[in-house]
Design a protein around this motif. Structure first.
Motif, PDB file in Angstrom:
ATOM      1  N   LEU A 276       0.830  -1.212   0.000  1.00  0.00           N
ATOM      2  CA  LEU A 276       0.000   0.000   0.000  1.00  0.00           C
ATOM      3  C   LEU A 276       0.865   1.262   0.000  1.00  0.00           C
ATOM      4  O   LEU A 276       0.588   2.220  -0.707  1.00  0.00           O
ATOM      5  CB  LEU A 276      -0.932   0.005   1.219  1.00  0.00           C
ATOM      6  N   LYS A 277       1.957   1.204   0.787  1.00  0.00           N
ATOM      7  CA  LYS A 277       2.844   2.371   0.816  1.00  0.00           C
ATOM      8  C   LYS A 277       3.561   2.526  -0.531  1.00  0.00           C
ATOM      9  O   LYS A 277       3.765   3.639  -1.008  1.00  0.00           O
ATOM     10  CB  LYS A 277       3.869   2.237   1.942  1.00  0.00           C
ATOM     11  N   ALA A 278       3.958   1.387  -1.107  1.00  0.00           N
ATOM     12  CA  ALA A 278       4.666   1.438  -2.389  1.00  0.00           C
ATOM     13  C   ALA A 278       3.802   2.070  -3.468  1.00  0.00           C
ATOM     14  O   ALA A 278       4.303   2.759  -4.345  1.00  0.00           O
ATOM     15  CB  ALA A 278       5.089   0.030  -2.804  1.00  0.00           C
ATOM     16  N   GLY A 280       1.730   4.359  -2.977  1.00  0.00           N
ATOM     17  CA  GLY A 280       1.492   5.766  -2.660  1.00  0.00           C
ATOM     18  C   GLY A 280       0.576   6.052  -1.491  1.00  0.00           C
ATOM     19  O   GLY A 280       0.289   7.216  -1.215  1.00  0.00           O
ATOM     20  N   ALA A 281       0.091   5.007  -0.778  1.00  0.00           N
ATOM     21  CA  ALA A 281      -0.781   5.264   0.380  1.00  0.00           C
ATOM     22  C   ALA A 281       0.056   5.865   1.508  1.00  0.00           C
ATOM     23  O   ALA A 281       1.171   5.404   1.772  1.00  0.00           O
ATOM     24  CB  ALA A 281      -1.434   3.973   0.846  1.00  0.00           C
TER      25      ALA A 281
ATOM     26  N   LEU B  57      11.075   4.168  -4.436  1.00  0.00           N
ATOM     27  CA  LEU B  57      11.054   3.381  -3.190  1.00  0.00           C
ATOM     28  C   LEU B  57      12.407   3.447  -2.492  1.00  0.00           C
ATOM     29  O   LEU B  57      12.518   3.161  -1.308  1.00  0.00           O
ATOM     30  CB  LEU B  57      10.711   1.918  -3.483  1.00  0.00           C
ATOM     31  N   ALA B  81       5.959  10.024  -2.109  1.00  0.00           N
ATOM     32  CA  ALA B  81       4.734   9.211  -2.048  1.00  0.00           C
ATOM     33  C   ALA B  81       3.745   9.676  -3.112  1.00  0.00           C
ATOM     34  O   ALA B  81       3.092   8.865  -3.777  1.00  0.00           O
ATOM     35  CB  ALA B  81       4.104   9.305  -0.664  1.00  0.00           C
ATOM     36  N   ARG B  84       4.840   8.345  -6.448  1.00  0.00           N
ATOM     37  CA  ARG B  84       4.476   6.921  -6.581  1.00  0.00           C
ATOM     38  C   ARG B  84       2.978   6.778  -6.861  1.00  0.00           C
ATOM     39  O   ARG B  84       2.558   5.936  -7.639  1.00  0.00           O
ATOM     40  CB  ARG B  84       4.817   6.157  -5.297  1.00  0.00           C
ATOM     41  N   ARG B  85       2.184   7.626  -6.173  1.00  0.00           N
ATOM     42  CA  ARG B  85       0.736   7.502  -6.273  1.00  0.00           C
ATOM     43  C   ARG B  85       0.207   7.958  -7.626  1.00  0.00           C
ATOM     44  O   ARG B  85      -0.722   7.373  -8.164  1.00  0.00           O
ATOM     45  CB  ARG B  85       0.115   8.359  -5.146  1.00  0.00           C
ATOM     46  N   ILE B 113      -6.943   5.649  -2.384  1.00  0.00           N
ATOM     47  CA  ILE B 113      -5.652   6.233  -1.991  1.00  0.00           C
ATOM     48  C   ILE B 113      -5.440   7.555  -2.721  1.00  0.00           C
ATOM     49  O   ILE B 113      -4.944   8.522  -2.164  1.00  0.00           O
ATOM     50  CB  ILE B 113      -4.507   5.239  -2.305  1.00  0.00           C
TER      51      ILE B 113
END
Lengths: 367, 231
Positions: A276-278, A280-281, B57, B81, B84-85, B113
């Motif tokens: 989830l973090k990867a 973008g969460a 990452l 982040a 990435r999102r 998200i």
């Protein structure tokens, strides 16, 4: 959304922790109810006194049992500046025999009709100055004894026994952990001391109405507020600190159970959290899912526990010698809110764990 | 217009002093818009580390990663982040779907998200699932899907937020070769059909040959590159 869906899909897992939270909530509610109930048993009658302050003998250490006031002292207390009204009250413990043969105790309060020491009668009639063998009985006494207004009861103290007729019903509560009955102070004096002379104590305490009386002292007496008087009832302080300790442990264990459950759940889900973090969460997004879950589980537990505790107490009340549990809306609201708060506190540790998860683990890479 | 990626003198060192491990050293390459590039190499050659740096990452020790004129090696924290999102779609190795969610819900998580409009997101999720032949399985839990289906859901998930860069880590690791080939072909079709840039790390040369170009890494260095020969 994810948090809610996870609960729906992992019903058994969440139902089990929900069950534990329910049981803990139930336990905490019962402990809180017991705290309130014991308080009432300790001295609801004292709290109900129509007084701003209570005067004791200054040698009694604020003990109603040991306090004895002479007629002179009672008079001096009544003349104290600031005292608008005063009423001497006598106290003693008596025994009576129930129909089943068991001997039970009761608290006797002796008052003067027309004074502020006279309790309000809920059914039947009040005592008059002529009712030397008349008795006003609290509901709790009537329930415990199986008697009703119009019945007679034999009260015994020391080697004396005397028959009284119950003329009225009260709802003043217990006094000194005993159901209370009220009689004329003159009768109380005769029963307690036998032969009455001019040296016989006239009262145990004096109820006072007026401003600034708490904390006052005079020759042979001292006055305190009702709350101080209540706190000084023998056993109340110890009893309340015990209940308080149980209550605090209940909240802590509730918070700990929720906290540990979500901590373990978070550890188990570390790879998923990494993914989830990867993608973008944020830590906040993931933590919110945990928080929603913790609140839903705790809310579920509390919502089940509240009626459960209430029903249990209703059942307990039917027993001849019920455990003194009493609930108020405040007990339910405060307990529920605190348990929900403890669930939030418990889940904060998982929040730290979520923050520590490195998204790189999504790639299965060791740094 | 597609995305342009330029990697220059990229280094990644883990640890310090005598215990330092040089995972990636002096890697430079550039891609063309709409290209699908495979990165191959033996275990420990640094290919996954490089993918992680491009995907935001990992932070490079040295060098630049230019994505359409923005050096993402300089990004940190929330900015990383967000990168990435919004810019990156990841396809991880098998079993990285949320097991308690259905195929469709796994896609919708991306929209949550990204705080996207959920109505539009539901339509997009259904469209992606249809394109990948998963419409009939959209309400199946991730745990009820086969390995191939899971990877196709993972591809759909990577494309859900319409990223410019699709990064793929060993997508066929848990699949047999026939199913693996199907998955990679679907992936390439989706990426190229949307004019995205695809970067796939694999140790399987048969899969790498399906890409437009193959970069070969060894001991953290780029040791060769070739345009894949298609049969």
């Amino acid at each position: 959304m994810i948090g809610f869906l996870e609960i729906r899909r992992r019903k058994l897992q969440f139902a089990l922790v929900g069950l534990i939270v329910t049981l803990i909530s139930f336990l905490v509610l019962m402990i809180n109810g017991l705290g309130v109930g014991l308080n009432e048993q300790a001295g609801r009658a004292l709290r109900n006194f129509d007084a701003d302050a209570i005067a004791y003998s200054d040698r009694a250490g604020l003990s109603v049992i040991r306090s004895e006031l002479s007629a002179e002292t009672v008079e001096r207390i009544g003349e104290e500046s600031g005292a608008r009204e005063s009423a001497p009250l006598g106290y003693m413990a008596v025994n009576y025999r129930r129909d089943d043969g068991r001997v039970k105790s009761a608290a006797v309060l002796g008052f003067d009709p027309g004074s502020i020491g006279e309790p309000p009668v809920r059914a039947g009639r009040a005592l008059t100055a002529d009712d030397v063998n008349g008795l006003l009985a609290d509901r709790q006494f009537l329930r415990a004894s199986g008697l009703k207004v119009g019945d007679t009861v034999r009260l015994s103290v020391r080697l004396q026994e005397r028959e009284f007729t119950i003329v009225g019903e009260l709802n003043e509560g217990a006094f000194f952990f005993q159901p209370s009955v009220y009689m004329l102070r003159s009768t109380w004096r005769e029963m307690k001391y036998g032969m009455v002379t001019e040296n016989t104590p006239s009262a145990s305490i004096v109820l006072l109405k007026g401003e600034g009386l708490a904390g006052k002292r005079g020759t042979g007496w001292e006055a305190v507020s009702k709350s101080t008087a209540f706190a000084n009832i023998e056993g109340v302080a110890g009893q309340q600190s015990t209940v308080q300790a149980l209550r605090v442990f209940g909240y802590l264990i509730g918070g700990l159970v929720v906290g540990v459950f979500f901590y373990v759940l978070t550890l188990q889900k570390t790879p998923q959290i990494g993914v989830l973090k990867a993608v973008g969460a944020s830590t906040g997004f993931i933590f919110r899912q945990l928080l929603v879950q913790a609140l839903l589980v705790a809310l579920g537990g509390v919502v089940i526990a509240v009626p459960l505790a209430w029903l249990t107490n209703e059942a307990i009340k039917q027993a001849p010698d019920p455990v003194p549990i009493a609930f108020t809306t405040g007990t339910f609201v405060t307990t529920s809110v605190l348990l929900l708060l403890m669930a939030v506190v418990g889940v904060l540790f998982s929040g730290r764990q979520v923050a520590k998860v490195d998204p790189i683990i999504a790639l299965g890479q060791q740094q | 217009m597609g995305i342009r990626l330029t990697v220059r003198d990229l280094d990644k060192v883990y640890g310090e002093g005598e215990r330092a491990v040089h995972a990636v050293r002096g890697v430079s390459f550039a891609t063309e818009p709409g290209e699908f590039v495979a990165i191959v190499g033996p275990s420990g050659s640094g290919k996954t580390t490089m993918l992680a740096m491009i995907g935001g990452l990992l932070t490079p020790t040295r060098g630049t990663i230019d994505v359409n004129g923005r050096d993402i090696a300089q990004l940190r924290g929330k900015a990383l982040a967000e990168y990435r999102r919004t810019k990156v779609g990841f396809v991880f190795q098998a079993n990285n779907l949320l097991p308690y969610l259905t195929a469709r819900e796994n896609l919708l998580v991306m929209a949550r998200i990204n705080r996207s409009d959920m109505k539009a997101a539901r339509a997009r999720a259904d469209q992606l699932l249809e394109e990948l032949g998963l419409t009939a399985r959209r309400d199946a839990l991730a745990t009820e899907l086969s390995g191939g289906e899971r990877q196709r859901v993972a591809i759909a998930r990577a494309l859900m937020n319409d990223p410019e860069l699709v990064l793929v880590d060993e997508p066929t690791a848990s699949l047999d070769s026939a199913r693996g080939k199907q998955v990679v072909q679907s992936l390439i079709a989706e990426v190229k059909g949307r004019d995205k840039l695809g970067l796939m790390v694999t140790h399987d040369m048969a899969m790498a040959e399906l890409a437009d170009r193959v970069l070969e890494m060894h001991d953290g260095q780029l040791v060769g590159q070739a345009v894949a020969a298609r049969g």
